[in-house]
Design a protein around this motif. Structure first.
Motif, PDB file in Angstrom:
ATOM      1  N   UNK A  57       0.831  -1.206   0.000  1.00 17.84           N
ATOM      2  CA  UNK A  57       0.000   0.000   0.000  1.00 17.84           C
ATOM      3  C   UNK A  57       0.870   1.262   0.000  1.00 17.84           C
ATOM      4  N   UNK A  58       1.876   1.275   0.882  1.00 23.82           N
ATOM      5  CA  UNK A  58       2.752   2.449   0.995  1.00 23.82           C
ATOM      6  C   UNK A  58       3.455   2.743  -0.326  1.00 23.82           C
ATOM      7  N   UNK A  59       4.025   1.708  -0.937  1.00 24.09           N
ATOM      8  CA  UNK A  59       4.780   1.942  -2.164  1.00 24.09           C
ATOM      9  C   UNK A  59       3.878   2.171  -3.366  1.00 24.09           C
ATOM     10  N   UNK A  60       2.661   1.684  -3.306  1.00 24.06           N
ATOM     11  CA  UNK A  60       1.685   2.015  -4.356  1.00 24.06           C
ATOM     12  C   UNK A  60       1.355   3.502  -4.307  1.00 24.06           C
ATOM     13  N   UNK A  61       1.176   4.028  -3.104  1.00 27.51           N
ATOM     14  CA  UNK A  61       0.913   5.460  -2.948  1.00 27.51           C
ATOM     15  C   UNK A  61       2.102   6.286  -3.441  1.00 27.51           C
ATOM     16  N   UNK A  62       3.310   5.840  -3.084  1.00 25.84           N
ATOM     17  CA  UNK A  62       4.513   6.577  -3.486  1.00 25.84           C
ATOM     18  C   UNK A  62       4.693   6.577  -5.007  1.00 25.84           C
ATOM     19  N   UNK A  63       4.578   5.373  -5.602  1.00 23.89           N
ATOM     20  CA  UNK A  63       4.900   5.244  -7.030  1.00 23.89           C
ATOM     21  C   UNK A  63       3.750   5.715  -7.916  1.00 23.89           C
ATOM     22  N   UNK A  64       2.544   5.197  -7.661  1.00 26.83           N
ATOM     23  CA  UNK A  64       1.421   5.489  -8.560  1.00 26.83           C
ATOM     24  C   UNK A  64       0.929   6.925  -8.410  1.00 26.83           C
ATOM     25  N   UNK A  65       0.740   7.370  -7.163  1.00 27.39           N
ATOM     26  CA  UNK A  65       0.190   8.714  -6.965  1.00 27.39           C
ATOM     27  C   UNK A  65       1.291   9.776  -6.970  1.00 27.39           C
ATOM     28  N   UNK A  66       2.247   9.662  -6.039  1.00 31.04           N
ATOM     29  CA  UNK A  66       3.266  10.713  -5.910  1.00 31.04           C
ATOM     30  C   UNK A  66       4.153  10.825  -7.147  1.00 31.04           C
ATOM     31  N   UNK A  67       4.666   9.693  -7.608  1.00 32.25           N
ATOM     32  CA  UNK A  67       5.624   9.739  -8.718  1.00 32.25           C
ATOM     33  C   UNK A  67       4.922   9.848 -10.073  1.00 32.25           C
ATOM     34  N   UNK A  68       4.013   8.905 -10.338  1.00 34.71           N
ATOM     35  CA  UNK A  68       3.409   8.879 -11.673  1.00 34.71           C
ATOM     36  C   UNK A  68       2.503  10.077 -11.920  1.00 34.71           C
ATOM     37  N   UNK A  69       1.471  10.217 -11.073  1.00 35.02           N
ATOM     38  CA  UNK A  69       0.474  11.248 -11.354  1.00 35.02           C
ATOM     39  C   UNK A  69       0.918  12.656 -10.944  1.00 35.02           C
ATOM     40  N   UNK A  70       1.290  12.836  -9.677  1.00 39.22           N
ATOM     41  CA  UNK A  70       1.601  14.186  -9.194  1.00 39.22           C
ATOM     42  C   UNK A  70       2.866  14.739  -9.840  1.00 39.22           C
ATOM     43  N   UNK A  71       3.907  13.909  -9.974  1.00 39.63           N
ATOM     44  CA  UNK A  71       5.179  14.400 -10.500  1.00 39.63           C
ATOM     45  C   UNK A  71       5.221  14.432 -12.026  1.00 39.63           C
ATOM     46  N   UNK A  72       4.744  13.378 -12.687  1.00 40.19           N
ATOM     47  CA  UNK A  72       4.913  13.287 -14.136  1.00 40.19           C
ATOM     48  C   UNK A  72       3.639  13.563 -14.932  1.00 40.19           C
ATOM     49  N   UNK A  73       2.597  12.769 -14.725  1.00 37.48           N
ATOM     50  CA  UNK A  73       1.418  12.867 -15.589  1.00 37.48           C
ATOM     51  C   UNK A  73       0.746  14.233 -15.499  1.00 37.48           C
ATOM     52  N   UNK A  74       0.666  14.801 -14.287  1.00 35.13           N
ATOM     53  CA  UNK A  74       0.027  16.109 -14.157  1.00 35.13           C
ATOM     54  C   UNK A  74       0.842  17.224 -14.809  1.00 35.13           C
ATOM     55  N   UNK A  75       2.116  16.944 -15.127  1.00 31.97           N
ATOM     56  CA  UNK A  75       2.917  17.904 -15.881  1.00 31.97           C
ATOM     57  C   UNK A  75       2.527  17.893 -17.357  1.00 31.97           C
ATOM     58  N   UNK A  76       1.838  16.838 -17.789  1.00 30.44           N
ATOM     59  CA  UNK A  76       1.403  16.715 -19.185  1.00 30.44           C
ATOM     60  C   UNK A  76       0.021  17.322 -19.363  1.00 30.44           C
ATOM     61  N   UNK A  77      -0.161  18.519 -18.817  1.00 29.80           N
ATOM     62  CA  UNK A  77      -1.466  19.171 -18.943  1.00 29.80           C
ATOM     63  C   UNK A  77      -1.588  19.836 -20.306  1.00 29.80           C
ATOM     64  N   UNK A  78      -2.805  19.964 -20.772  1.00 28.45           N
ATOM     65  CA  UNK A  78      -3.087  20.643 -22.032  1.00 28.45           C
ATOM     66  C   UNK A  78      -3.579  22.044 -21.706  1.00 28.45           C
ATOM     67  N   UNK A  79      -2.627  22.966 -21.490  1.00 23.66           N
ATOM     68  CA  UNK A  79      -2.922  24.350 -21.088  1.00 23.66           C
ATOM     69  C   UNK A  79      -3.811  24.385 -19.847  1.00 23.66           C
ATOM     70  N   UNK A  80      -3.418  23.599 -18.861  1.00 22.03           N
ATOM     71  CA  UNK A  80      -4.119  23.609 -17.584  1.00 22.03           C
ATOM     72  C   UNK A  80      -5.151  22.525 -17.426  1.00 22.03           C
ATOM     73  N   UNK A  81      -5.607  21.917 -18.523  1.00 21.79           N
ATOM     74  CA  UNK A  81      -6.626  20.871 -18.450  1.00 21.79           C
ATOM     75  C   UNK A  81      -5.981  19.497 -18.376  1.00 21.79           C
ATOM     76  N   UNK A  82      -6.559  18.634 -17.543  1.00 16.15           N
ATOM     77  CA  UNK A  82      -6.076  17.270 -17.429  1.00 16.15           C
ATOM     78  C   UNK A  82      -7.137  16.273 -17.862  1.00 16.15           C
ATOM     79  N   UNK A  83      -6.839  15.012 -17.696  1.00 18.24           N
ATOM     80  CA  UNK A  83      -7.786  13.970 -18.090  1.00 18.24           C
ATOM     81  C   UNK A  83      -7.323  13.278 -19.354  1.00 18.24           C
ATOM     82  N   UNK A  84      -7.863  12.115 -19.587  1.00 12.47           N
ATOM     83  CA  UNK A  84      -7.377  11.266 -20.676  1.00 12.47           C
ATOM     84  C   UNK A  84      -7.651  11.873 -22.044  1.00 12.47           C
ATOM     85  N   UNK A  85      -8.787  12.588 -22.212  1.00 13.88           N
ATOM     86  CA  UNK A  85      -9.075  13.207 -23.501  1.00 13.88           C
ATOM     87  C   UNK A  85      -8.165  14.401 -23.760  1.00 13.88           C
TER      88      UNK A  85
END
Length: 621
Positions: A57-85
């Motif tokens: 659980x701890x490492x899932x939170x670290x890797x999936x949320x902190x690293x993947x989404x907060x650090x990397x994926x949320x940087x791939x915003x489309x002029x402020x908008x997120x989401x798969x589309x």
């Protein structure tokens, strides 16, 4: 804006994000750890297993949320908008036709899966919170289903108020929630500090080695602790990346870690408390207030994914993935905050159906996970193109990072397929229906476009056509809306039947760009043709609401047409089923049905009805 004002706004937005974005992941402690040792994932409740699950659980939170989404994926915003589309629109033009088609199909499936998660999250969150009443008294047991359904009904009825107002109301409540679960988790952890050893990933590795296949299947329950990850990305347009990041690292993550560790310490001391490990953290004297707080938090948990579904729907409409449906703007300051009534009440009905059908949160846990893990895998796939084609990463670091994320995503997804018979069929079925509807709508639009283009005319052929049919020019101004770079069929019908042309003639084409917002200075492009004829192209982002009269007003200096005095000519395509065709009967009938519920373009483009002339075109499909 001064630095102090910026800081104050970020704090306010972070608080609002707690009330909208983090509700889903913030209420996972209600059922995540419990699901690992009961129901479909039952394994022996030993100290080694508890530490192993906590480590996962701890490492899932670290890797999936902190690293993947907060650090990397949320940087791939489309002029402020997120989401798969939004991510799809960002990367789709960087690849060839074949790759773009795969990305489109993946995005449609990912978006459809997110709707499935949006239906299950409210049901499991509210039901698991109300089940806490069993800890204090058995008198409420027979009424848990009715109470849960009532709360869900109120929750969805409240959505019209808008994300901003909901965030201001729910933010302080979630702050209290995170403080309470963190404090009582810490107190329990102090009774058995051995759980701190779970921060070592070696316990997770040992857990798999000792439990074999049974240990691997537990990943189907561990994933419940990260189910709010995609909501973080989808809701980014509501609050912004920085406020969400601040709220995660300073409030949500510490509280979640303390609570999971506290539950683990409790179970090591007394395995019999597995029936309700979360509520067992609290003294019985305060269990009723805690159940009330948990219920409020569960309601807020539902808000994260509901808001994400609204944003997703708005993007899908503007990208042409689904028919135009009515979308209400709920904030004057933030155009990303919207409400979609039809989606809201469909989700409400399905969530209540799940509560009535499954009855217990453990049963619903079987249905939970497939939808969100499928979306997580597709997000990682699209993020690969972002790294390679937008950020220009070298292939080696890009492969290493994506492979690292894929190990978690695919592991969660594959294990969750073992839950299909236990309820996992529901999100798959729902996603398949939604994805098929999107596919049929795209297919049907291409079919209709082909029919219209057969009757269409290129701009270069306009003058000869006018000379052929024109008898007289009449005073006035006319704006003909066109969906392509062809002369609209509505104008050709008007010319050929009435044999007249207005003194000032404008063809206006509205385009949706692959970005959420278009700079106002680049919105309008005017091409002057002969004899007072103009071709105007108006560009909007996929998160913007088109307003044709305003665009005409903004182009006045170039086209000299008044928005209040001209007539707007709109073509209406009347689609009828062609019984002579033997192919694709079901698809054609479904597309005709979808077309009938599509919002009137006059309303969509905000054109005053008293200035509109509609010219119909019949098409057999």
């Amino acid at each position: 804006m001064t630095e102090n004002n910026k800081s104050s706004r970020n704090i306010a937005l972070s608080l609002g994000a707690l009330g909208v974005v983090f509700g889903d992941i913030g209420t996972s402690p209600l059922y995540a750890l419990k699901a690992c040792f009961s129901g479909y994932h039952a394994i022996p409740l030993t100290q080694a297993n508890v530490l192993g699950v906590l480590s996962l659980i701890i490492w899932s939170l670290f890797v999936v949320i902190s690293l993947k989404y907060v650090t990397f994926v949320m940087a791939a915003d489309n002029k402020g908008e997120g989401g798969i589309f939004a991510l799809y629109e960002l990367v789709r033009q960087s690849k060839g036709t074949k790759s773009a088609s795969v990305m489109l199909i993946s995005s449609l499936i990912g978006g459809a899966l997110l709707y499935g998660d949006g239906v299950i999250t409210p049901a499991i969150s509210v039901l698991s919170a109300i089940e806490g009443l069993d800890v204090a008294t058995t008198a409420a047991h027979d009424y848990i289903i009715y109470i849960s359904c009532t709360i869900l009904l109120v929750l969805f009825a409240f959505q019209r108020s808008g994300t901003d107002k909901i965030g201001r109301l729910f933010g302080p409540i979630m702050m209290v929630w995170f403080a309470v679960i963190g404090v009582f988790g810490a107190l329990s952890m102090l009774d058995n500090p051995i759980v701190l050893e779970a921060f070592s990933p070696l316990y997770g590795v040992s857990f798999f080695a000792e439990n074999g296949i049974a240990g691997t299947l537990v990943l189907g329950a561990v994933v419940l602790c990260v189910t709010g990850g995609e909501a973080l990305f989808a809701d980014m347009g509501h609050f912004g990346r920085k406020p969400i990041t601040l709220a995660w690292y300073f409030v949500a993550l510490p509280s979640l870690l303390l609570n999971y560790l506290g539950q683990g310490a409790l179970l090591i001391n007394n395995p019999m408390l597995i029936i309700h490990p979360f509520f067992s953290l609290f003294p019985k004297a305060i269990i009723f207030p805690i159940v009330g707080l948990a219920t409020m938090a569960a309601i807020i948990a539902s808000q994260a994914i509901i808001s994400g579904a609204f944003s997703l729907t708005s993007q899908a409409v503007h990208l042409g993935f689904i028919p135009r449906i009515r979308i209400l703007q709920t904030s004057e300051l933030n155009p990303g905050q919207v409400y979609v009534s039809s989606i809201n009440w469909i989700m409400a009905a399905l969530s209540i159906f799940l509560v009535v059908s499954f009855k217990h949160s453990e049963e619903l846990a079987g249905a939970y996970g497939i939808a969100i893990t499928g979306t997580m895998v597709i997000t990682t796939y699209l993020f690969w193109f972002y790294l390679r084609n937008i950020k220009k990463w070298n292939i080696v670091p890009a492969v290493l990072l994506i492979s690292f994320f894929a190990c978690f995503d695919l592991g969660f997804l594959i294990v969750n397929f073992t839950k299909i018979r236990g309820g996992g069929w529901f999100p798959i079925l729902l996603a398949a229906i939604v994805a098929y509807i999107m596919y049929v709508w795209l297919w049907g639009r291409e079919e209709i476009y082909g029919h219209i283009m057969d009757k269409g005319l290129r701009i270069s052929d306009l003058e000869p056509e006018i000379e052929k049919y024109l008898l007289a020019k009449i005073p006035g101004e006319a704006v003909f809306l066109t969906a392509s770079n062809y002369i609209p069929v509505a104008f050709l019908q008007h010319l050929r039947r009435n044999r007249v042309v207005h003194e000032k003639l404008v063809f206006l084409q509205v385009e949706t760009q692959n970005q959420p917002y278009v700079d106002s200075g680049k919105r309008i492009s005017v091409k002057k043709l002969k004899n007072n004829v103009s071709w105007v192209t108006v560009s909007y982002g996929f998160m913007e609401k088109p307003n044709v009269p305003v665009a005409v007003f903004q182009a006045w200096n170039q086209i000299a047409v008044s928005r209040d005095e001209c007539n707007y000519y709109v073509g209406k395509v009347s689609i009828k089923f062609n019984p002579e065709r033997t192919d694709n009967k079901f698809k054609r009938k479904l597309f005709i049905l979808l077309s009938s519920i599509s919002n009137n373009p006059v309303d969509y483009f905000k054109i005053p009805e008293d200035l509109v002339v509609t010219i119909g075109t019949g098409v057999k499909l």
